[in-house]
Scaffold this active site. Structure first.
Site, PDB file in Angstrom:
ATOM      1  N   HIS A 181       0.830  -1.213   0.000  1.00  0.00           N
ATOM      2  CA  HIS A 181       0.000   0.000   0.000  1.00  0.00           C
ATOM      3  C   HIS A 181       0.869   1.270   0.000  1.00  0.00           C
ATOM      4  O   HIS A 181       0.693   2.153  -0.844  1.00  0.00           O
ATOM      5  CB  HIS A 181      -0.920  -0.020   1.224  1.00  0.00           C
ATOM      6  CG  HIS A 181      -1.835   1.157   1.320  1.00  0.00           C
ATOM      7  ND1 HIS A 181      -3.144   1.113   0.887  1.00  0.00           N
ATOM      8  CD2 HIS A 181      -1.635   2.414   1.791  1.00  0.00           C
ATOM      9  CE1 HIS A 181      -3.705   2.303   1.086  1.00  0.00           C
ATOM     10  NE2 HIS A 181      -2.808   3.110   1.642  1.00  0.00           N
ATOM     11  N   GLU A 182       1.804   1.340   0.933  1.00  0.00           N
ATOM     12  CA  GLU A 182       2.633   2.553   1.020  1.00  0.00           C
ATOM     13  C   GLU A 182       3.545   2.687  -0.200  1.00  0.00           C
ATOM     14  O   GLU A 182       3.737   3.793  -0.714  1.00  0.00           O
ATOM     15  CB  GLU A 182       3.442   2.575   2.319  1.00  0.00           C
ATOM     16  CG  GLU A 182       2.607   2.662   3.595  1.00  0.00           C
ATOM     17  CD  GLU A 182       1.560   3.772   3.599  1.00  0.00           C
ATOM     18  OE1 GLU A 182       1.754   4.817   2.940  1.00  0.00           O
ATOM     19  OE2 GLU A 182       0.525   3.579   4.265  1.00  0.00           O
ATOM     20  N   HIS A 215       1.678   4.212  -2.995  1.00  0.00           N
ATOM     21  CA  HIS A 215       1.620   5.684  -2.925  1.00  0.00           C
ATOM     22  C   HIS A 215       2.887   6.309  -3.527  1.00  0.00           C
ATOM     23  O   HIS A 215       2.806   7.352  -4.165  1.00  0.00           O
ATOM     24  CB  HIS A 215       1.477   6.162  -1.478  1.00  0.00           C
ATOM     25  CG  HIS A 215       0.092   6.018  -0.929  1.00  0.00           C
ATOM     26  ND1 HIS A 215      -1.039   6.375  -1.630  1.00  0.00           N
ATOM     27  CD2 HIS A 215      -0.353   5.569   0.283  1.00  0.00           C
ATOM     28  CE1 HIS A 215      -2.113   6.153  -0.883  1.00  0.00           C
ATOM     29  NE2 HIS A 215      -1.719   5.661   0.289  1.00  0.00           N
ATOM     30  N   HIS A 266      -5.836   6.315  -3.074  1.00  0.00           N
ATOM     31  CA  HIS A 266      -6.675   5.292  -2.452  1.00  0.00           C
ATOM     32  C   HIS A 266      -7.722   4.812  -3.440  1.00  0.00           C
ATOM     33  O   HIS A 266      -8.207   5.571  -4.276  1.00  0.00           O
ATOM     34  CB  HIS A 266      -7.325   5.842  -1.181  1.00  0.00           C
ATOM     35  CG  HIS A 266      -6.340   5.954  -0.061  1.00  0.00           C
ATOM     36  ND1 HIS A 266      -6.399   6.900   0.910  1.00  0.00           N
ATOM     37  CD2 HIS A 266      -5.244   5.196   0.218  1.00  0.00           C
ATOM     38  CE1 HIS A 266      -5.381   6.735   1.752  1.00  0.00           C
ATOM     39  NE2 HIS A 266      -4.658   5.710   1.333  1.00  0.00           N
ATOM     40  N   CYS A 267      -8.043   3.528  -3.339  1.00  0.00           N
ATOM     41  CA  CYS A 267      -8.950   2.886  -4.281  1.00  0.00           C
ATOM     42  C   CYS A 267     -10.252   2.538  -3.564  1.00  0.00           C
ATOM     43  O   CYS A 267     -10.227   2.058  -2.433  1.00  0.00           O
ATOM     44  CB  CYS A 267      -8.271   1.623  -4.824  1.00  0.00           C
ATOM     45  SG  CYS A 267      -9.298   0.691  -5.960  1.00  0.00           S
ATOM     46  N   CYS A 321      -8.965  -4.198  -2.888  1.00  0.00           N
ATOM     47  CA  CYS A 321      -7.701  -3.726  -3.473  1.00  0.00           C
ATOM     48  C   CYS A 321      -6.733  -3.289  -2.376  1.00  0.00           C
ATOM     49  O   CYS A 321      -7.135  -2.674  -1.385  1.00  0.00           O
ATOM     50  CB  CYS A 321      -7.986  -2.551  -4.405  1.00  0.00           C
ATOM     51  SG  CYS A 321      -6.499  -1.809  -5.099  1.00  0.00           S
ATOM     52  N   CYS A 375      -6.000  -4.135  -7.476  1.00  0.00           N
ATOM     53  CA  CYS A 375      -7.129  -4.491  -8.329  1.00  0.00           C
ATOM     54  C   CYS A 375      -6.689  -4.275  -9.779  1.00  0.00           C
ATOM     55  O   CYS A 375      -5.611  -3.735 -10.031  1.00  0.00           O
ATOM     56  CB  CYS A 375      -8.354  -3.631  -7.983  1.00  0.00           C
ATOM     57  SG  CYS A 375      -8.203  -1.912  -8.526  1.00  0.00           S
ATOM     58  N   CYS A 410      -5.755  -0.577 -10.594  1.00  0.00           N
ATOM     59  CA  CYS A 410      -4.511  -0.131  -9.951  1.00  0.00           C
ATOM     60  C   CYS A 410      -3.314  -0.901 -10.505  1.00  0.00           C
ATOM     61  O   CYS A 410      -2.226  -0.340 -10.645  1.00  0.00           O
ATOM     62  CB  CYS A 410      -4.603  -0.288  -8.436  1.00  0.00           C
ATOM     63  SG  CYS A 410      -5.819   0.823  -7.696  1.00  0.00           S
TER      64      CYS A 410
HETATM   65 ZN   LIG Z   1      -2.863   5.135   1.953  1.00  0.00          ZN
HETATM   66 ZN   LIG Z   2      -7.499  -0.550  -6.799  1.00  0.00          ZN
END
Ligand SMILES: [Zn+2]
Ligand SMILES: [Zn+2]
Length: 183
Positions: free
Chosen positions: A132-133, A136, A142-143, A148, A167, A170
């Site tokens: 996640h990070e 970024h 953000h999704c 996701c 997903c 993304c």
């Molecule tokens: Zn985040």
């Molecule tokens: Zn996504």
């Protein structure tokens, strides 16, 4: 220089977590090279005595010494509890311009929630927050898809609900970003 993801422990990371993260991230961010590099000490000035937590911006700042190459993304992993202004705690944080991000494993351990120790769940959670990070740092937002990995986690149940993968939407963004690093 070959585009890479660099893992940096900030404080003591026990067991084989860094090695397991290296394996997982190598698959998810293929063909980027993922390497484990060095250890930083926990920035003492980050500690907030009344909150008993550490302010994340100091960790991001400290990681910048590794961000010497624009093709590298730096991920810090710390055992201490992090916060940022306006939030009770954070699982992690990224800065877009500097290619650095950090995750705290403090609230990813089942023991934190008074549950039995579970290495598999712990590694899965760490992988999700790391992906996640790092996402970024590749300018992904953000999704809305709760499955996701780029879905925002406000609670550990959000982290458990989402997968460690991007997903379809993304994923196509990240593939394009990785390709653009390779030129
Ligand atoms: Zn985040
Ligand atoms: Zn996504």
């Amino acid at each position: 220089m070959r585009p890479s993801i660099v893992l940096v422990a900030i404080g003591e990371i026990k067991g084989n977590l860094l090695e397991r993260l290296r394996e997982e991230l190598s698959v998810i961010f293929y063909p980027l090279l993922v390497e484990i590099s060095g250890t930083l000490s926990i920035p003492k000035e980050a500690y907030n005595f009344s909150r008993k937590q550490y302010k994340s911006s100091h960790f991001l700042e400290a990681l910048k010494i590794y961000a010497t190459d624009k093709n590298s993304k730096i991920l810090g992993i710390t055992p201490v509890d992090l916060y940022t202004k306006g939030l009770n705690f954070i699982f992690g944080q990224a800065t877009l311009e500097d290619n650095v991000c950090v995750i705290s494993i403090h609230r990813l351990k089942p023991e934190f929630y008074e549950q039995a120790k579970n290495e598999k769940i712990f590694i899965e959670r760490c992988t999700k927050e790391a992906v996640h990070e790092l996402g970024h740092t590749f300018f992904l937002n953000h999704c809305p898809n709760p499955q996701c990995v780029m879905h925002f986690s406000n609670h550990i149940l959000d982290t458990d609900r989402k997968s460690k993968n991007f997903c379809e939407k993304c994923q196509s963004k990240i593939t394009e970003k990785i390709k653009s690093l390779e030129v």
